[in-house]
Scaffold this active site. Structure first.
Site, PDB file in Angstrom:
ATOM      1  N   SER A 194     -24.251  31.234  -1.102  1.00 21.00           N
ATOM      2  CA  SER A 194     -24.411  29.860  -0.610  1.00 21.00           C
ATOM      3  C   SER A 194     -23.071  29.114  -0.573  1.00 21.00           C
ATOM      4  O   SER A 194     -22.861  28.272   0.312  1.00 21.00           O
ATOM      5  CB  SER A 194     -25.437  29.098  -1.450  1.00 21.00           C
ATOM      6  OG  SER A 194     -24.956  28.827  -2.742  1.00 21.00           O
ATOM      7  N   ASN A 195     -22.170  29.418  -1.486  1.00 19.86           N
ATOM      8  CA  ASN A 195     -20.844  28.786  -1.407  1.00 19.86           C
ATOM      9  C   ASN A 195     -20.068  29.298  -0.201  1.00 19.86           C
ATOM     10  O   ASN A 195     -19.376  28.531   0.470  1.00 19.86           O
ATOM     11  CB  ASN A 195     -20.055  29.031  -2.697  1.00 19.86           C
ATOM     12  CG  ASN A 195     -20.419  28.029  -3.772  1.00 19.86           C
ATOM     13  OD1 ASN A 195     -20.075  26.850  -3.664  1.00 19.86           O
ATOM     14  ND2 ASN A 195     -21.130  28.486  -4.788  1.00 19.86           N
TER      15      ASN A 195
ATOM     16  N   MET B 244     -18.915  38.702  -8.593  1.00 19.49           N
ATOM     17  CA  MET B 244     -19.201  38.911 -10.006  1.00 19.49           C
ATOM     18  C   MET B 244     -18.539  40.164 -10.591  1.00 19.49           C
ATOM     19  O   MET B 244     -18.992  40.678 -11.619  1.00 19.49           O
ATOM     20  CB  MET B 244     -20.714  38.947 -10.235  1.00 19.49           C
ATOM     21  CG  MET B 244     -21.434  37.675  -9.763  1.00 19.49           C
ATOM     22  SD  MET B 244     -20.731  36.118 -10.386  1.00 19.49           S
ATOM     23  CE  MET B 244     -21.532  36.018 -11.980  1.00 19.49           C
ATOM     24  N   ARG B 245     -17.457  40.646  -9.971  1.00 18.56           N
ATOM     25  CA  ARG B 245     -16.675  41.749 -10.548  1.00 18.56           C
ATOM     26  C   ARG B 245     -15.363  41.177 -11.070  1.00 18.56           C
ATOM     27  O   ARG B 245     -14.724  40.363 -10.380  1.00 18.56           O
ATOM     28  CB  ARG B 245     -16.343  42.830  -9.502  1.00 18.56           C
ATOM     29  CG  ARG B 245     -17.520  43.395  -8.752  1.00 18.56           C
ATOM     30  CD  ARG B 245     -18.485  44.163  -9.610  1.00 18.56           C
ATOM     31  NE  ARG B 245     -17.890  45.322 -10.260  1.00 18.56           N
ATOM     32  CZ  ARG B 245     -18.537  46.095 -11.134  1.00 18.56           C
ATOM     33  NH1 ARG B 245     -19.789  45.783 -11.467  1.00 18.56           N
ATOM     34  NH2 ARG B 245     -17.966  47.135 -11.675  1.00 18.56           N
TER      35      ARG B 245
ATOM     36  N   ASN C  26     -11.046  30.657  -6.897  1.00 19.72           N
ATOM     37  CA  ASN C  26     -12.396  30.965  -7.367  1.00 19.72           C
ATOM     38  C   ASN C  26     -13.135  29.657  -7.632  1.00 19.72           C
ATOM     39  O   ASN C  26     -12.522  28.657  -7.989  1.00 19.72           O
ATOM     40  CB  ASN C  26     -12.310  31.772  -8.674  1.00 19.72           C
ATOM     41  CG  ASN C  26     -13.677  32.073  -9.265  1.00 19.72           C
ATOM     42  OD1 ASN C  26     -14.570  32.557  -8.576  1.00 19.72           O
ATOM     43  ND2 ASN C  26     -13.852  31.773 -10.551  1.00 19.72           N
TER      44      ASN C  26
ATOM     45  N   HIS D 202     -16.061  28.126 -10.143  1.00 20.18           N
ATOM     46  CA  HIS D 202     -16.712  28.435 -11.409  1.00 20.18           C
ATOM     47  C   HIS D 202     -17.655  27.278 -11.761  1.00 20.18           C
ATOM     48  O   HIS D 202     -17.270  26.101 -11.642  1.00 20.18           O
ATOM     49  CB  HIS D 202     -15.664  28.622 -12.508  1.00 20.18           C
ATOM     50  CG  HIS D 202     -16.258  28.954 -13.836  1.00 20.18           C
ATOM     51  ND1 HIS D 202     -16.733  30.205 -14.144  1.00 20.18           N
ATOM     52  CD2 HIS D 202     -16.488  28.177 -14.917  1.00 20.18           C
ATOM     53  CE1 HIS D 202     -17.237  30.192 -15.370  1.00 20.18           C
ATOM     54  NE2 HIS D 202     -17.086  28.981 -15.861  1.00 20.18           N
TER      55      HIS D 202
ATOM     56  N   ASP E 283     -11.113  32.923 -15.687  1.00 21.72           N
ATOM     57  CA  ASP E 283     -11.425  31.494 -15.550  1.00 21.72           C
ATOM     58  C   ASP E 283     -10.365  30.596 -16.202  1.00 21.72           C
ATOM     59  O   ASP E 283     -10.682  29.500 -16.681  1.00 21.72           O
ATOM     60  CB  ASP E 283     -12.822  31.176 -16.139  1.00 21.72           C
ATOM     61  CG  ASP E 283     -13.930  31.954 -15.430  1.00 21.72           C
ATOM     62  OD1 ASP E 283     -13.803  32.204 -14.224  1.00 21.72           O
ATOM     63  OD2 ASP E 283     -14.915  32.318 -16.095  1.00 21.72           O
TER      64      ASP E 283
ATOM     65  N   GLU F 137     -20.997  22.155  -5.997  1.00 21.06           N
ATOM     66  CA  GLU F 137     -20.111  23.255  -5.569  1.00 21.06           C
ATOM     67  C   GLU F 137     -19.961  23.282  -4.052  1.00 21.06           C
ATOM     68  O   GLU F 137     -18.876  23.515  -3.527  1.00 21.06           O
ATOM     69  CB  GLU F 137     -20.672  24.597  -6.060  1.00 21.06           C
ATOM     70  CG  GLU F 137     -20.634  24.781  -7.565  1.00 21.06           C
ATOM     71  CD  GLU F 137     -21.148  26.157  -7.975  1.00 21.06           C
ATOM     72  OE1 GLU F 137     -20.718  27.161  -7.393  1.00 21.06           O
ATOM     73  OE2 GLU F 137     -21.997  26.224  -8.893  1.00 21.06           O
TER      74      GLU F 137
HETATM   75  C1  GAR Z   1     -22.199  29.878  -8.081  1.00 13.00           C
HETATM   76  O1  GAR Z   1     -22.831  28.957  -8.925  1.00 13.00           O
HETATM   77  C2  GAR Z   1     -20.804  30.177  -8.578  1.00 13.00           C
HETATM   78  O2  GAR Z   1     -20.137  29.074  -9.119  1.00 13.00           O
HETATM   79  C3  GAR Z   1     -21.093  31.202  -9.637  1.00 13.00           C
HETATM   80  O3  GAR Z   1     -22.107  32.028  -9.106  1.00 13.00           O
HETATM   81  C4  GAR Z   1     -22.872  31.256  -8.180  1.00 13.00           C
HETATM   82  C5  GAR Z   1     -22.876  31.984  -6.860  1.00 13.00           C
HETATM   83  O4  GAR Z   1     -23.772  31.392  -5.950  1.00 13.00           O
HETATM   84  N1  GAR Z   1     -19.919  31.949  -9.969  1.00 13.00           N
HETATM   85  C6  GAR Z   1     -19.694  32.467 -11.167  1.00 13.00           C
HETATM   86  O5  GAR Z   1     -20.482  32.370 -12.088  1.00 13.00           O
HETATM   87  C7  GAR Z   1     -18.384  33.209 -11.286  1.00 13.00           C
HETATM   88  N2  GAR Z   1     -18.237  33.743 -12.618  1.00 13.00           N
HETATM   89  P1  GAR Z   1     -23.637  31.694  -4.404  1.00 13.00           P
HETATM   90  O6  GAR Z   1     -23.613  33.214  -4.241  1.00 13.00           O
HETATM   91  O7  GAR Z   1     -24.884  31.103  -3.803  1.00 13.00           O
HETATM   92  O8  GAR Z   1     -22.382  31.042  -3.906  1.00 13.00           O
END
Ligand code: GAR
Length: 210
Positions: free
Chosen positions: A13-14, A90-91, A107, A109, A145, A174
């Site tokens: 979604s981001n 997430m890697r 990134n 977070h 992070d 976000e």
């Molecule tokens: C988001 O909330 C992002 O900030 C988080 O995963 C989600 C992804 O959502 N990222 C982390 O936790 C990074 N360690 P999305 O796939 O819908 O963008």
């Protein structure tokens, strides 16, 4: 326009928020390619529907992390990418990959860093009883992070919030913050100097509290 590669692992979604922002004529970046480390990442379909090259580079197909990251860098280079956005990727990335994209890798977070690095940010914030949560866009350094902060947005923690409710409120923030932060970096208004972010120009106004 600065050619950007977006790395995702799932929903995306981001990434979708970045794609939509980049469709505006005056936006300083264009999304040149979306790469997922999972073939079934839902975000790949969204990108393809928008006519953006969307590629799976499944980490499980490679003998080790170095080979996986080499393949990702090859795809990024093939699409002329100059700036990489991690969007729910997430890697953990190796220092070699991070060095290749040094000061060109950001990134998002889901916490107000330096609080709550790592995973399960919302559960930990709720357990601590904080009253403000939020999200951060930062440059990536080898320590997880911990890189220089580009922009942050804050949201309230409401009575009765569970992790899902707080996560949804932060996610909405976000989706506004990441396009703002990418514009700052792509335009050169935010850049790394001596390990810190320097903001210059009209684009450097702080993100509004959301
Ligand atoms: C988001 O909330 C992002 O900030 C988080 O995963 C989600 C992804 O959502 N990222 C982390 O936790 C990074 N360690 P999305 O796939 O819908 O963008």
């Amino acid at each position: 326009k600065c050619p950007v590669g977006v790395l995702i692992s799932g929903r995306g979604s981001n990434m979708a928020a970045l794609v939509e922002a980049a469709e505006a004529p005056g936006y300083p970046a264009r999304i040149a390619v979306v790469i997922a480390n999972k073939a079934d990442a839902a975000g790949l379909d969204f990108a393809r529907a928008r006519g953006i090259p969307a590629i799976a580079v499944p980490h499980r197909d490679f003998a080790d992390k170095a080979a996986f990251e080499t393949a990702m860098t090859a795809e990024l280079e093939r699409h002329g990418v100059e700036l990489v956005c991690l969007a729910g990727f997430m890697r953990l990335l190796s220092p070699v990959f991070i060095e290749r994209w040094r000061d060109r890798l950001i990134n998002i977070h889901p916490s107000l860093l330096p609080a709550y690095r790592g995973l399960h940010t919302h559960e930990r914030a709720l357990a601590d009883g904080v009253r403000v949560a939020g999200c951060t866009v930062h440059f990536v350094v080898p320590e997880v992070d911990a890189g220089p902060i580009v922009a942050q947005a804050a949201v309230p923690v409401m009575p009765g919030d569970d992790a899902d409710a707080l996560s949804a409120r932060v996610l909405a923030a976000e989706h506004r913050l990441y396009p703002h932060a990418l514009a700052l970096v792509a335009s050169g208004a935010a850049r790394v100097e001596g390990g810190a972010v320097v903001l210059t120009g009209v684009g450097a106004a702080p993100a509004p509290l959301i």
